[in-house]
Design a protein around this motif. Structure first.
Motif, PDB file in Angstrom:
ATOM      1  N   ARG A 103       0.851  -1.190   0.000  1.00 43.08           N
ATOM      2  CA  ARG A 103       0.000   0.000   0.000  1.00 43.08           C
ATOM      3  C   ARG A 103       0.885   1.237   0.000  1.00 43.08           C
ATOM      4  O   ARG A 103       2.063   1.187   0.340  1.00 43.08           O
ATOM      5  CB  ARG A 103      -0.901  -0.018   1.230  1.00 43.08           C
ATOM      6  CG  ARG A 103      -1.890  -1.171   1.178  1.00 43.08           C
ATOM      7  CD  ARG A 103      -2.682  -1.331   2.437  1.00 43.08           C
ATOM      8  NE  ARG A 103      -3.369  -0.114   2.804  1.00 43.08           N
ATOM      9  CZ  ARG A 103      -3.913   0.093   3.999  1.00 43.08           C
ATOM     10  NH1 ARG A 103      -3.849  -0.842   4.912  1.00 43.08           N
ATOM     11  NH2 ARG A 103      -4.509   1.211   4.269  1.00 43.08           N
ATOM     12  N   ALA A 104       0.310   2.348  -0.363  1.00 42.65           N
ATOM     13  CA  ALA A 104       1.068   3.601  -0.473  1.00 42.65           C
ATOM     14  C   ALA A 104       1.655   4.007   0.880  1.00 42.65           C
ATOM     15  O   ALA A 104       2.809   4.448   0.958  1.00 42.65           O
ATOM     16  CB  ALA A 104       0.176   4.710  -1.019  1.00 42.65           C
ATOM     17  N   LEU A 105       0.896   3.847   1.946  1.00 42.61           N
ATOM     18  CA  LEU A 105       1.391   4.221   3.278  1.00 42.61           C
ATOM     19  C   LEU A 105       2.577   3.346   3.690  1.00 42.61           C
ATOM     20  O   LEU A 105       3.561   3.846   4.242  1.00 42.61           O
ATOM     21  CB  LEU A 105       0.268   4.102   4.307  1.00 42.61           C
ATOM     22  CG  LEU A 105       0.629   4.507   5.728  1.00 42.61           C
ATOM     23  CD1 LEU A 105       1.036   5.980   5.769  1.00 42.61           C
ATOM     24  CD2 LEU A 105      -0.519   4.251   6.660  1.00 42.61           C
ATOM     25  N   THR A 106       2.514   2.057   3.410  1.00 44.97           N
ATOM     26  CA  THR A 106       3.616   1.151   3.721  1.00 44.97           C
ATOM     27  C   THR A 106       4.865   1.549   2.950  1.00 44.97           C
ATOM     28  O   THR A 106       5.968   1.581   3.502  1.00 44.97           O
ATOM     29  CB  THR A 106       3.225  -0.295   3.387  1.00 44.97           C
ATOM     30  OG1 THR A 106       2.020  -0.620   4.065  1.00 44.97           O
ATOM     31  CG2 THR A 106       4.309  -1.267   3.774  1.00 44.97           C
TER      32      THR A 106
ATOM     33  N   LEU B 292       5.569   4.532   1.769  1.00 43.89           N
ATOM     34  CA  LEU B 292       6.062   5.814   2.280  1.00 43.89           C
ATOM     35  C   LEU B 292       6.805   5.654   3.606  1.00 43.89           C
ATOM     36  O   LEU B 292       7.823   6.321   3.834  1.00 43.89           O
ATOM     37  CB  LEU B 292       4.917   6.807   2.421  1.00 43.89           C
ATOM     38  CG  LEU B 292       4.363   7.339   1.108  1.00 43.89           C
ATOM     39  CD1 LEU B 292       3.151   8.236   1.367  1.00 43.89           C
ATOM     40  CD2 LEU B 292       5.426   8.093   0.337  1.00 43.89           C
ATOM     41  N   VAL B 293       6.318   4.798   4.482  1.00 44.99           N
ATOM     42  CA  VAL B 293       7.017   4.545   5.752  1.00 44.99           C
ATOM     43  C   VAL B 293       8.397   3.964   5.472  1.00 44.99           C
ATOM     44  O   VAL B 293       9.398   4.390   6.064  1.00 44.99           O
ATOM     45  CB  VAL B 293       6.186   3.614   6.662  1.00 44.99           C
ATOM     46  CG1 VAL B 293       7.012   3.105   7.831  1.00 44.99           C
ATOM     47  CG2 VAL B 293       4.950   4.328   7.162  1.00 44.99           C
ATOM     48  N   SER B 294       8.462   3.008   4.561  1.00 42.55           N
ATOM     49  CA  SER B 294       9.744   2.423   4.191  1.00 42.55           C
ATOM     50  C   SER B 294      10.662   3.472   3.571  1.00 42.55           C
ATOM     51  O   SER B 294      11.855   3.517   3.864  1.00 42.55           O
ATOM     52  CB  SER B 294       9.521   1.270   3.212  1.00 42.55           C
ATOM     53  OG  SER B 294      10.736   0.757   2.772  1.00 42.55           O
TER      54      SER B 294
ATOM     55  N   GLY C  92       5.006  -5.617   3.529  1.00 43.58           N
ATOM     56  CA  GLY C  92       3.968  -5.004   2.711  1.00 43.58           C
ATOM     57  C   GLY C  92       3.728  -5.769   1.425  1.00 43.58           C
ATOM     58  O   GLY C  92       2.611  -5.784   0.907  1.00 43.58           O
TER      59      GLY C  92
END
Length: 85
Positions: free
Chosen positions: A32-35, A37-39, A79
Motif C-alpha cells: 500500500r502507499a502508506l507502507t 512511504l514509511v519504508s 507489505g
C-alpha cells in the motif's frame, strides 16, 4: 505425477485437488502507499544521516542507522507479502 519435460516451474503451477491448499506458494502484491512511504522515510533518514546532520532525531538515527536500513526493508517486504499492510 508431473511431466519432467514441463520443467521445474510446473510443480508450482499445477492446480491442487479440491479441498487441498498448497502452502508453499506466496501470494505477492504491491504494498500500500502508506507502507511504501514509511519504508521510504526510514531509508531516507538512514541515507541522509550519512551525508548531513539531522536536527532533533539525528543522534538516534546515527546510532541505529543499520536498524533503520533493516527496518525499511522489513516493512517493505511485509507489505509485499501481506495484503493488509
Amino acid at each position: 505425477m508431473n511431466d519432467p519435460a514441463a520443467g521445474p516451474i510446473a510443480a508450482f503451477t499445477t492446480p491442487q485437488p479440491r479441498g487441498q491448499h498448497d502452502v508453499s506458494t506466496l501470494n505477492l502484491s504491491a504494498p500500500r502507499a502508506l507502507t511504501f512511504l514509511v519504508s521510504l522515510v526510514l531509508i531516507g533518514l538512514a541515507v541522509a544521516s550519512l551525508y548531513m546532520r539531522i536536527p532533533t532525531i539525528g543522534p538516534t538515527v546515527v546510532k541505529f542507522r543499520t536498524w533503520f536500513f533493516v527496518g525499511a526493508y522489513a516493512v517493505l517486504a511485509l507489505g509485499v507479502v501481506m495484503k493488509s499492510l
